[in-house]
Each structure stands twice: as structure tokens, then as C-alpha cells.
Design an enzyme around this catalytic site. Structure first.
Site, PDB file in Angstrom:
ATOM      1  N   LYS A 107      39.163 -59.383 -33.592  1.00 27.53           N
ATOM      2  CA  LYS A 107      40.071 -59.091 -32.485  1.00 27.53           C
ATOM      3  C   LYS A 107      40.137 -60.254 -31.503  1.00 27.53           C
ATOM      4  O   LYS A 107      41.194 -60.539 -30.948  1.00 27.53           O
ATOM      5  CB  LYS A 107      39.674 -57.787 -31.780  1.00 27.53           C
ATOM      6  CG  LYS A 107      39.872 -56.570 -32.687  1.00 27.53           C
ATOM      7  CD  LYS A 107      39.913 -55.247 -31.952  1.00 27.53           C
ATOM      8  CE  LYS A 107      40.225 -54.116 -32.953  1.00 27.53           C
ATOM      9  NZ  LYS A 107      40.161 -52.792 -32.388  1.00 27.53           N
ATOM     10  N   LYS A 167      43.913 -52.234 -44.634  1.00 29.07           N
ATOM     11  CA  LYS A 167      43.715 -50.832 -44.263  1.00 29.07           C
ATOM     12  C   LYS A 167      44.872 -50.317 -43.401  1.00 29.07           C
ATOM     13  O   LYS A 167      45.469 -51.065 -42.630  1.00 29.07           O
ATOM     14  CB  LYS A 167      42.368 -50.621 -43.559  1.00 29.07           C
ATOM     15  CG  LYS A 167      42.307 -51.031 -42.108  1.00 29.07           C
ATOM     16  CD  LYS A 167      41.117 -50.366 -41.397  1.00 29.07           C
ATOM     17  CE  LYS A 167      41.286 -50.530 -39.893  1.00 29.07           C
ATOM     18  NZ  LYS A 167      40.487 -49.641 -39.084  1.00 29.07           N
ATOM     19  N   LYS A 205      46.669 -48.413 -36.880  1.00 30.51           N
ATOM     20  CA  LYS A 205      47.713 -48.263 -35.860  1.00 30.51           C
ATOM     21  C   LYS A 205      48.071 -49.612 -35.247  1.00 30.51           C
ATOM     22  O   LYS A 205      49.121 -49.769 -34.674  1.00 30.51           O
ATOM     23  CB  LYS A 205      47.280 -47.295 -34.776  1.00 30.51           C
ATOM     24  CG  LYS A 205      46.064 -47.756 -34.052  1.00 30.51           C
ATOM     25  CD  LYS A 205      45.646 -46.751 -33.029  1.00 30.51           C
ATOM     26  CE  LYS A 205      44.167 -46.842 -32.779  1.00 30.51           C
ATOM     27  NZ  LYS A 205      43.376 -45.824 -33.392  1.00 30.51           N
TER      28      LYS A 205
END
Ligand code: ATP
Ligand code: LTN
Length: 336
Positions: A112, A195, A198
Site C-alpha cells: 500500500k 484477488k 474493493k
């Protein structure tokens, strides 16, 4: 009875199929015969900048969906993380016994922070796993049901529990990750090697459980597959079909072999229609129930507050023994 704890971030309007099959489905099963605590981790969600109205809405929507999917507030403790200050308090203790290098090796942080660059990465993203360890260890959890992507955070949690116990005396139960193999990773329909998430760049490969049947059927029918014809499970050469087989099998309860048999001689089109049908049938009543719960916001918040009061009894006791073990002079913040 075994103590179970898990958490989910309220970072989207709707849970997706990966959240359900990788995590929530097991949460529902684990309510039986266990003492289960499930937490909507709104403080963790603050590591992603969100408009306040959206955070509030998503927190309540997550609660409504969890209940609609089968969590029963009478059989488990469902609560909001920020309702208990114990999470932050224990989180700080773990920040003080986690190595800087150790935290830097967490792949979720690395991924991230690399994506957004050092200047736009908040410190909360770095200390995220220590707050997660607090979520788990406050409740003396034996088992933590999560998807495969959370394995490293649970490993760190175990290390921290053991480290604390050996330095300051037995205080925390060392938990185990409970990862369901078959549906541990549901992939994106458009990129079946990544994967379902969202935060994916596009929503086209993500099945949101609150989306309409039409939207989801369309997404399933345009799922990326290989150029072959056979409905066969082979993750290497047929990642798209394998992913759809996993989805069908987990929702319908039919085995992969049974499904392969059923679709011998039929094309991918027929198979995709069948998957769409299973998904629609499964989630249509969930959508209705969640919407109903959201209409009575006061009632929903009351359920969560009651959950927090049950959680507080356990969390407060653990924090007290932690403070005692560390030699902090006891204040009056602890329950009698
Ligand atoms: P993001 O990808 O933005 O980090 P997410 O979609 O993975 O978010 P989380 O709130 O991080 O959602 O995950 C909630 C739970 O759902 C976790 O236990 C996680 O392991 C599980 N989970 C999420 N995506 C999948 C997936 N594609 N397959 C299986 N489990 C998943
Ligand atoms: N990091 C997890 C969410 C999470 C969690 C927890 C899961 C926060 N605290 C405690 C299990 C136990 C995630 O992103 N899925």
C-alpha cells in the site's frame, strides 16, 4: 468453548463475494459452539481517507450486511471497534514492543505504501498490524478466521503475544489463524490471477453482494476465461473457470467434481449462466434483509452498543492485566 475473534473494515458500501466466502461465511459457522466476537474495525478504516458521511454509512451498512448474512447478535458479540478505547490503548503497548524493521516487512504495508509513495503514506498504515494485534489479543482469542492475505498479520500477532508473555509473564492467549483452504482466495472476474478486492482499479470483476441481480449476472457472463471449452478445475491454465467453479461450489454446496461432471459437453456460456443463477439466488434475500435493517438505524446502533458492552467486560480485564504486568500504576479506568 473456544474464543473466536475477527474483524472487517467498513471501507465499502457493499461487501463483495471474496469477503463473504473468504471470511464471513466462516464467521457464521463459527458462531455455533464457540464464543465468537466480531468487530467492525472503523479505526483501521481511518488509514484510508474517507468522507465522514461515507464512513458512518459504511459502518452501519457493514453491520446490516453481517447480520443479514447470518451473524446473530444473540449468538455472537458484534460490535464497533471505536466503541472501546481499550483497542487503542493496547495497540500502543504493542507499538512499543514491535521492531521498526519487523513492521517494515509487513507486505500489506509495503504494497500500500509503494502504491501511494512515502509522502502520501500515513503512519497509521505502518502501525495498523499492532492495532490489529490488540483487536485479537484483548479478547484472548484462540482462533482468528481470515482470508489468506491476513496470514502475516496473524503471525505477527502470535509473535507479539509470545514476546510479551515471555518478558512480562503469561498475559495473552497465543491465537491461531483459521484459514479455509477452498475459498480462501476468490479472484477478480476480470483478472482471475488477482484477488477480488474493493480497491481494485475497476469494479467490473468484483461481485458486490448488494448489487442487483442484473448487474452481477452481467459481470459473471463477461468474466475472463481461457480459449478452451471444458469446464475443468485447473488454476494454472484455467484460472477464470477455476475461480467460477470455486464460487459455484462454495455457494451451492456441490463439489467441484460434481460440477465438472454436470457441465461435460456444455459450453462456458451455460456454465456462467448457472453461476449467475446461484449467486442471485443466494444473495437476493440477503439484500432485502440488509435494507430492512438499515431502515431502523436506531435499532441497529443499539444492537452494536449492546455488543460493545459485552466486549468491554473482556477487553477491560485484559487491559488491566497488561497494565499490571508492565508496572503501570493502576488508575480508576478499570471495571470492578
Ligand atoms: P482491500 O483489498 O481493499 O484491502 P478487501 O476487499 O480485501 O480490501 P478487507 O476488509 O481487507 O477487504 O477484508 C475483509 C476479509 O475478507 C478479510 O478476512 C480478508 O482476508 C477477506 N477477503 C478479502 N478479499 C478476499 C478475497 N478475494 N478472497 C478471500 N477472502 C477475501
Ligand atoms: N486487517 C484485516 C481487518 C482486521 C482484522 C482484525 C481481522 C482488523 N482487525 C482482527 C481479524 C482480526 C483486514 O484487512 N482484513
Amino acid at each position: 468453548m473456544k474464543r473466536i475473534l475477527s474483524g472487517i473494515q467498513p471501507t465499502a458500501e457493499s461487501l463483495h463475494l471474496g469477503n463473504y466466502l473468504g471470511a464471513v461465511k466462516q464467521w457464521v459457522e463459527l458462531q455455533e459452539g464457540n464464543d465468537a466476537f466480531y468487530c467492525i474495525v472503523d479505526l483501521h478504516a481511518l488509514t484510508i481517507e474517507t468522507e465522514p458521511a461515507a464512513l458512518r454509512r459504511r459502518t452501519l451498512a457493514s453491520a446490516a450486511q453481517l447480520i443479514a448474512l447470518g451473524l446473530d447478535p444473540k449468538r455472537c458479540t458484534l460490535f464497533i471497534q471505536s466503541h472501546l478505547s481499550e483497542h487503542n490503548q493496547l495497540g500502543w503497548i504493542f507499538e512499543c514492543i514491535t521492531g521498526f524493521g519487523e513492521a517494515s516487512r509487513m507486505t500489506q504495508f509495503k504494497d500500500k505504501s509503494q502504491k501511494s509513495g512515502a509522502d502520501r503514506t500515513v503512519v497509521g498504515l505502518f502501525t495498523y498490524p499492532m492495532l490489529q494485534a490488540a483487536d485479537i489479543l484483548l479478547y484472548q482469542a484462540n482462533k482468528v478466521p481470515v482470508g489468506e492475505d491476513q496470514r502475516q498479520h496473524i503471525e505477527l500477532t502470535r509473535d507479539l503475544a509470545q514476546r510479551f508473555n515471555s518478558k512480562y509473564g503469561d498475559t495473552f492467549t497465543v491465537p491461531e489463524a483459521h484459514i479455509m483452504k477452498a475459498s480462501a482466495k476468490i479472484n477478480d472476474l476480470q483478472d482471475p490471477t488477482a484477488k477480488m478486492s474493493k480497491s481494485a482499479a475497476s469494479n467490473a470483476g468484483v461481485i458486490d453482494i448488494l448489487d442487483s441481480a442484473d448487474v452481477n449476472a452481467k459481470k459473471i457472463k463477461s468474466a475472463v476465461t481461457d480459449t478452451g471449452k471444458e469446464v475443468k478445475f485447473d488454476e494454472k491454465s484455467k484460472p477464470g473457470i477455476s475461480n467460477l467453479l470455486t464460487i459455484h461450489s462454495s455457494l451451492s454446496g456441490k463439489s467441484i467434481a460434481e460440477l465438472e461432471n454436470e457441465f461435460i459437453g456444455k459450453g462456458y456460456g451455460d456454465f456462467k449462466s448457472a453461476v449467475a443463477e446461484v449467486v442471485t439466488e443466494y444473495f437476493a434475500p440477503v439484500k432485502v434483509k440488509a435494507e430492512e435493517l438499515l431502515k431502523d438505524e436506531v435499532g441497529l446502533i443499539e444492537i452494536l452498543r449492546e455488543g460493545a458492552e459485552k466486549a468491554r467486560v473482556v477487553a477491560n480485564r485484559t487491559l488491566k492485566s497488561t497494565y499490571d504486568a508492565l508496572g503501570l500504576v493502576p488508575g480508576k479506568q478499570f471495571l470492578p
